[in-house]
Write a protein that holds these residues in place. Structure first.
Motif, PDB file in Angstrom:
ATOM      1  N   LYS A   7      10.015 -38.203  43.777  1.00  0.00           N
ATOM      2  CA  LYS A   7       9.848 -36.745  43.705  1.00  0.00           C
ATOM      3  C   LYS A   7       8.607 -36.430  42.875  1.00  0.00           C
ATOM      4  O   LYS A   7       8.356 -37.079  41.852  1.00  0.00           O
ATOM      5  N   THR A   9       6.029 -32.967  41.466  1.00  0.00           N
ATOM      6  CA  THR A   9       5.813 -31.531  41.309  1.00  0.00           C
ATOM      7  C   THR A   9       4.316 -31.274  41.445  1.00  0.00           C
ATOM      8  O   THR A   9       3.505 -31.964  40.813  1.00  0.00           O
ATOM      9  N   HIS A  29      10.240 -33.826  52.249  1.00  0.00           N
ATOM     10  CA  HIS A  29      10.794 -32.483  52.038  1.00  0.00           C
ATOM     11  C   HIS A  29       9.969 -31.751  50.988  1.00  0.00           C
ATOM     12  O   HIS A  29       9.341 -32.373  50.129  1.00  0.00           O
ATOM     13  N   GLU A  31      10.272 -28.068  48.391  1.00  0.00           N
ATOM     14  CA  GLU A  31      11.049 -26.930  47.901  1.00  0.00           C
ATOM     15  C   GLU A  31      10.225 -26.171  46.866  1.00  0.00           C
ATOM     16  O   GLU A  31       9.350 -26.740  46.232  1.00  0.00           O
ATOM     17  N   SER A  32      10.584 -24.927  46.677  1.00  0.00           N
ATOM     18  CA  SER A  32       9.955 -24.130  45.635  1.00  0.00           C
ATOM     19  C   SER A  32      10.464 -24.569  44.271  1.00  0.00           C
ATOM     20  O   SER A  32      11.645 -24.858  44.101  1.00  0.00           O
ATOM     21  N   LEU A  38       5.561 -26.386  43.415  1.00  0.00           N
ATOM     22  CA  LEU A  38       6.390 -26.914  44.491  1.00  0.00           C
ATOM     23  C   LEU A  38       6.898 -28.297  44.095  1.00  0.00           C
ATOM     24  O   LEU A  38       6.236 -29.014  43.346  1.00  0.00           O
ATOM     25  N   THR A  39       8.057 -28.660  44.607  1.00  0.00           N
ATOM     26  CA  THR A  39       8.578 -30.015  44.466  1.00  0.00           C
ATOM     27  C   THR A  39       8.533 -30.659  45.843  1.00  0.00           C
ATOM     28  O   THR A  39       8.972 -30.053  46.823  1.00  0.00           O
ATOM     29  N   VAL A  77       8.198 -23.233  52.648  1.00  0.00           N
ATOM     30  CA  VAL A  77       9.125 -22.878  51.580  1.00  0.00           C
ATOM     31  C   VAL A  77       8.866 -21.448  51.149  1.00  0.00           C
ATOM     32  O   VAL A  77       7.733 -20.962  51.200  1.00  0.00           O
ATOM     33  N   TRP A  79       9.682 -18.377  48.079  1.00  0.00           N
ATOM     34  CA  TRP A  79      10.122 -18.089  46.722  1.00  0.00           C
ATOM     35  C   TRP A  79      10.380 -16.601  46.641  1.00  0.00           C
ATOM     36  O   TRP A  79       9.528 -15.785  47.024  1.00  0.00           O
TER      37      TRP A  79
END
Length: 116
Positions: A7, A9, A29, A31-32, A38-39, A77, A79
C-alpha cells in the motif's frame, strides 16, 4: 521471490511518483485518503537486487485533459466534503465532491540505485 500486496499514499497531483523496492506487477486499487491524498494498492514482487524503482501515476479530475503519457486506468475515486467558506458569501456549509481518475504512466519503471 513471492508476490505481495503493498500500500502507498500519494498526493493528488497531475503526476505522482511511487518509489518501491519491488517490481510492479499490477496496480490493484485506489481510494481517497482525504481531499488531497490517495491510497493505492499494488501487487509487487520485492526486489531481489536491492534496487529501488520509480513508477508514475497520473491523477486527473473529471473533465480535465489527460496527459499523453497516461496509460491504463487504475481506478476512479471520489471524496465528499463540506465547503465551509466562500470568498464572497462567507460561511456556507454546502456539500462538495471531488472525483479523481488515476492512470498508470506507460514505460516509467526506472531503477534508481540500491534501496536504502
Amino acid at each position: 521471490m513471492s508476490r505481495v500486496v503493498w500500500k502507498f499514499t500519494v498526493p493528488v497531483t497531475d503526476r505522482a511518483t511511487v518509489v518501491m523496492d519491488a517490481q510492479l506487477l499490477k496496480w490493484l486499487h485506489v481510494e481517497s485518503a482525504g481531499p488531497d491524498m490517495l491510497t493505492v494498492w499494488a501487487l509487487v514482487r520485492p526486489a531481489a537486487d536491492g534496487k529501488a524503482r520509480r513508477y508514475v501515476l497520473h491523477v486527473h479530475g473529471t473533465g480535465h485533459r489527460l496527459s499523453e503519457r497516461a496509460g491504463r486506468h487504475v481506478g476512479s475515486v471520489s471524496w465528499h466534503g463540506i465547503k465551509t467558506t466562500d470568498l464572497l458569501a462567507g460561511p456556507v456549509g454546502e456539500p462538495i465532491v471531488f472525483v479523481w481518475h488515476v492512470f498508470a504512466e506507460n514505460g516509467t519503471e526506472l531503477e534508481i540505485g540500491a534501496a536504502a
